[in-house]
Design a protein around this motif. Structure first.
Motif, PDB file in Angstrom:
ATOM      1  N   LYS A 100       0.800  -1.214   0.000  1.00 16.35           N
ATOM      2  CA  LYS A 100       0.000   0.000   0.000  1.00 16.35           C
ATOM      3  C   LYS A 100       0.836   1.269   0.000  1.00 16.35           C
ATOM      4  CE  LYS A 100      -3.812   0.199   2.208  1.00 16.35           C
ATOM      5  NZ  LYS A 100      -4.861   0.254   3.260  1.00 16.35           N
ATOM      6  N   ARG A 122      -4.588   6.026  13.429  1.00 12.68           N
ATOM      7  CA  ARG A 122      -4.415   7.195  12.544  1.00 12.68           C
ATOM      8  C   ARG A 122      -2.961   7.590  12.387  1.00 12.68           C
ATOM      9  NH1 ARG A 122      -4.079  12.685  12.706  1.00 12.68           N
ATOM     10  NH2 ARG A 122      -4.003  12.711  14.992  1.00 12.68           N
ATOM     11  N   THR A 143      -1.351   7.925   8.732  1.00 11.19           N
ATOM     12  CA  THR A 143      -1.496   6.699   7.947  1.00 11.19           C
ATOM     13  C   THR A 143      -2.412   6.855   6.734  1.00 11.19           C
ATOM     14  OG1 THR A 143      -3.302   5.892   9.354  1.00 11.19           O
ATOM     15  CG2 THR A 143      -1.061   5.284   9.973  1.00 11.19           C
ATOM     16  N   SER A 144      -3.334   7.813   6.761  1.00 10.45           N
ATOM     17  CA  SER A 144      -4.223   8.007   5.614  1.00 10.45           C
ATOM     18  C   SER A 144      -4.222   9.480   5.230  1.00 10.45           C
ATOM     19  CB  SER A 144      -5.649   7.570   5.955  1.00 10.45           C
ATOM     20  OG  SER A 144      -5.715   6.185   6.186  1.00 10.45           O
ATOM     21  N   PRO A 145      -4.040   9.740   3.954  1.00  7.95           N
ATOM     22  CA  PRO A 145      -3.762   8.768   2.898  1.00  7.95           C
ATOM     23  C   PRO A 145      -2.261   8.576   2.706  1.00  7.95           C
ATOM     24  CG  PRO A 145      -4.195  10.914   1.918  1.00  7.95           C
ATOM     25  CD  PRO A 145      -4.274  11.101   3.421  1.00  7.95           C
TER      26      PRO A 145
END
Length: 360
Positions: A100, A122, A143-145
């Motif tokens: 990812k 997070r 962690t996102s995105p």
């Protein structure tokens, strides 16, 4: 990709095609109990999921040798870290096998092989070396995105290695090993005479407490950690002195001094001054430590701070707990379950387990 992996991909793809948006969990990755990096006989490296039954649930490729991994608290996602002084970490979807994201340490930094997520997943926290300054730091990644680096904190010492999050909080505890290194000299230890290892507790980027060893043990590098359900920290050390050492294991509770575990000097010599991994039992009454150099696993009683059992186990290093028993891995490919009344060993042909067994 295995047939099981293809089946999972097809199942998840079918749900998406039908307009369903399932919440993907670790069950979709085969419900592993542990993660561990390993080397294959063809020279390639993988991250594996291992079940409570000691069977392999999945293998995911790594670009180079791994050290430890951090498991996301919500989704079947793991960050596998390079061995020190590596500069990469890869984010793997353990259900599908997809990579990812890839984390790269900033210029002037390298990873120490460990990381920890925040409670909600997070944020990811990584132990790193600011090698020009000779100080440890904690990388903070959103962690996102896509795992974006958003901050950097001081680790409270030199040579931070393991990092854990205290139960039910976002307070971090860091094992500052005290050893200064620089990539230009590889893994050479540059400051042994002036080492000062400690445990550092960090809240919102601030070091709120540190715990140091007695002065006579300042060459005992604090390297690996585990926590019980109440937040007591168990730590394993690696002795950098020239003579024998009388302690390699300790515990710490915030607001107090470290409590050191005792053992016969001859038994400690069998560890060759080196603790590779450490784990509390599920009830918090015992601590298991491993030494791949000595080929030994030791069990300590927490209440008495004394050594209770010694188990010979060639090249053992990874250790964790599940269901009232310890599970340990070795560089020979063994996965061994150790309980008070039972023992089981699985031989995994073609895999040499690396340093750590990470409990999900």
């Amino acid at each position: 990709m295995t047939a099981t992996d293809r089946g999972r991909r097809a199942f998840l793809g079918g749900l998406l095609a039908a307009g369903a948006v399932p919440r993907i969990t670790w069950a979709d990755a085969g419900a592993p109990a542990f993660l561990s990096a390993a080397a294959r006989p063809d020279g390639n490296y993988v991250l594996c999921g291992i079940g409570e039954d000691l069977k392999i649930r999945f293998e995911r490729p790594l670009p180079a040798r791994g050290h430890a991994a951090a498991a996301h608290p919500v989704r079947p996602e793991a960050v596998a870290f390079a061995r020190r002084p590596g500069t990469f970490a890869v984010v793997l979807d353990c259900a599908t096998g997809d990579q990812k994201a890839k984390l790269t340490a900033p210029a002037g930094r390298h990873f120490y092989g460990h990381g920890a997520f925040s409670q909600d997943g997070r944020l990811l926290f990584t132990t790193e070396n600011n090698f020009e300054a000779g100080r440890g730091c904690i990388g903070v990644w959103e962690t996102s995105p896509g795992y974006r680096r958003i901050a950097e904190w001081d680790s409270g010492g030199v040579g931070p290695h393991d990092i854990r999050r205290l139960p039910d909080s976002d307070t971090l505890v860091v094992a500052n090993g005290g050893i200064d290194t620089h990539p230009d000299t590889g893994r050479t230890k540059l400051n042994i005479p002036t080492m000062a290892p400690n445990l550092a507790y960090i809240e919102d980027g601030e070091v709120v407490e540190t715990a140091a060893l007695p002065a006579r043990l300042h060459k005992n590098s604090i390297r690996h950690l585990d926590l019980d359900a109440h937040g007591t920290v168990a730590f394993g050390m690696q002795w950098q002195g020239s003579g024998p050492v009388d302690v390699l294991v300790g515990t710490h509770t915030r607001g107090s001094a470290p409590k050191l575990m005792t053992a016969d000097p001859g038994v400690l010599r069998d560890m060759d001054g080196y603790i590779g991994s450490i784990a509390f039992s599920g009830n918090g009454k015992q601590i298991a430590v491993t030494s791949p150099r000595g080929g030994v696993l030791q069990l300590y009683e927490v209440e008495t701070s004394a050594l209770a059992q010694v188990v010979a186990f060639e090249d053992v290093c990874g250790v964790a707990t599940v269901g009232g028993r310890f599970v340990a891995t070795s560089g020979t490919g063994q996965v061994r379950s150790l309980g008070r009344t039972q023992a089981k060993t699985a031989e995994v042909v073609g895999l040499a387990w690396d340093n750590h067994l990470v409990r999900l």
